[in-house]
Design a protein around this motif. Structure first.
Motif, PDB file in Angstrom:
ATOM      1  N   ILE A  12     -98.975  31.128 -52.042  1.00  0.00           N
ATOM      2  CA  ILE A  12     -98.284  29.879 -51.716  1.00  0.00           C
ATOM      3  C   ILE A  12     -99.359  28.898 -51.273  1.00  0.00           C
ATOM      4  N   SER A  13     -99.253  27.659 -51.701  1.00  0.00           N
ATOM      5  CA  SER A  13    -100.178  26.655 -51.182  1.00  0.00           C
ATOM      6  C   SER A  13     -99.425  25.354 -50.960  1.00  0.00           C
ATOM      7  N   SER A  14     -99.971  24.552 -50.075  1.00  0.00           N
ATOM      8  CA  SER A  14     -99.353  23.277 -49.747  1.00  0.00           C
ATOM      9  C   SER A  14    -100.441  22.277 -49.382  1.00  0.00           C
ATOM     10  N   LEU A  15    -100.356  21.091 -49.940  1.00  0.00           N
ATOM     11  CA  LEU A  15    -101.197  19.963 -49.551  1.00  0.00           C
ATOM     12  C   LEU A  15    -100.317  19.015 -48.761  1.00  0.00           C
ATOM     13  N   LEU A  16    -100.750  18.634 -47.582  1.00  0.00           N
ATOM     14  CA  LEU A  16     -99.951  17.756 -46.733  1.00  0.00           C
ATOM     15  C   LEU A  16    -100.818  16.661 -46.153  1.00  0.00           C
ATOM     16  N   VAL A  17    -100.185  15.574 -45.759  1.00  0.00           N
ATOM     17  CA  VAL A  17    -100.857  14.478 -45.077  1.00  0.00           C
ATOM     18  C   VAL A  17    -100.234  14.338 -43.694  1.00  0.00           C
ATOM     19  N   GLU A  18    -101.095  14.116 -42.712  1.00  0.00           N
ATOM     20  CA  GLU A  18    -100.642  13.926 -41.332  1.00  0.00           C
ATOM     21  C   GLU A  18     -99.482  12.933 -41.269  1.00  0.00           C
ATOM     22  N   PRO A  30     -92.758  31.381 -56.649  1.00  0.00           N
ATOM     23  CA  PRO A  30     -91.995  30.411 -57.461  1.00  0.00           C
ATOM     24  C   PRO A  30     -91.813  29.038 -56.811  1.00  0.00           C
ATOM     25  N   ASP A  31     -91.844  28.956 -55.484  1.00  0.00           N
ATOM     26  CA  ASP A  31     -91.635  27.675 -54.809  1.00  0.00           C
ATOM     27  C   ASP A  31     -92.937  26.985 -54.400  1.00  0.00           C
ATOM     28  N   SER A  32     -94.073  27.520 -54.784  1.00  0.00           N
ATOM     29  CA  SER A  32     -95.349  26.986 -54.302  1.00  0.00           C
ATOM     30  C   SER A  32     -95.556  25.519 -54.637  1.00  0.00           C
ATOM     31  N   TYR A  33     -95.170  25.082 -55.839  1.00  0.00           N
ATOM     32  CA  TYR A  33     -95.381  23.681 -56.208  1.00  0.00           C
ATOM     33  C   TYR A  33     -94.517  22.730 -55.392  1.00  0.00           C
ATOM     34  N   ARG A  34     -93.419  23.219 -54.835  1.00  0.00           N
ATOM     35  CA  ARG A  34     -92.508  22.337 -54.102  1.00  0.00           C
ATOM     36  C   ARG A  34     -92.852  22.191 -52.621  1.00  0.00           C
ATOM     37  N   LEU A  35     -93.844  22.918 -52.131  1.00  0.00           N
ATOM     38  CA  LEU A  35     -94.146  22.884 -50.705  1.00  0.00           C
ATOM     39  C   LEU A  35     -94.985  21.698 -50.272  1.00  0.00           C
ATOM     40  N   SER A  36     -95.662  21.039 -51.183  1.00  0.00           N
ATOM     41  CA  SER A  36     -96.463  19.874 -50.804  1.00  0.00           C
ATOM     42  C   SER A  36     -95.544  18.683 -50.583  1.00  0.00           C
ATOM     43  N   GLY A  37     -95.926  17.822 -49.678  1.00  0.00           N
ATOM     44  CA  GLY A  37     -95.113  16.653 -49.365  1.00  0.00           C
ATOM     45  C   GLY A  37     -94.964  15.715 -50.549  1.00  0.00           C
TER      46      GLY A  37
END
Length: 187
Positions: free
Chosen positions: A101-107, A56-63
């Motif tokens: 769960i997935s997350s896209l992040l930038v350095e 349920p929280d997967s969309y909120r994990l990306s920065g």
């Protein structure tokens, strides 16, 4: 969001054991080298036909610096690649034992610093000063026992100066390379 990210980190750390299959592979992509790290738990196997749902929280994990359409596109690519492995994403979110769960992040983003340490993916693989490290993290977790079944991360170098088409190609390629590390049992 920080609490969610820390909870995600707890899952990842709690799943570590000396018996897990671990792979770390440097590879080449459009903007220099990338690095893949993946860990799979031997006592929580994935079999063909396993049903998965989004956490349920997967969309909120990306920065916050990641556009939501990139996150949505990465989720669609993850679902396609999991289906190719005969793992089924079903709805609603949180409806199965194993959840994605997935997350896209930038350095440089606050959430990325802890995740970079966890997955041992460090910036500086590319000499281009205009490139930043982008990180895609995917995990399949069992929230009931708070363990990761599989988790992986891929670091690529990116820039805002590429077209949407090229960005989608890179996301697709990153998802495919990362999910290729999942071992599936035939049942």
């Amino acid at each position: 969001m920080k609490k969610i990210a820390l909870f995600f980190l707890f899952w990842g750390l709690s799943s570590c054991s000396n018996q897990q299959n671990i792979s770390s592979t440097p590879q080449n992509s459009g903007l220099g080298k990338n690095s893949i790290t993946a860990v799979q738990s031997p006592d929580l196997p994935l079999s063909k036909g396993t049903n998965l749902s989004w956490h349920p929280d997967s969309y909120r994990l990306s920065g916050n610096e990641i556009p939501k359409d990139w996150v949505k596109y990465s989720h669609s690519e993850i679902a396609i690649e999991l289906a190719a492995k005969q793992l089924n994403i079903i709805h609603p979110p949180g409806s199965t034992r194993y959840q994605v769960i997935s997350s896209l992040l930038v350095e440089g983003s606050p959430a990325s610093e802890e995740l970079i340490k966890l997955f041992k993916i460090y910036p500086g693989l590319n000499s281009s000063s205009s490139a930043k490290s982008g990180i895609l993290i995917i995990a399949i977790v069992d929230p009931i026992i708070e363990r990761a079944v599989w988790r992986g991360a891929i670091q690529v170098h990116t820039t805002t100066e590429i077209s949407d088409h090229e960005r989608k190609q890179r996301i697709s390629e990153s998802v495919r390379k990362l999910l290729n590390t999942i071992e599936i049992k035939n049942s």
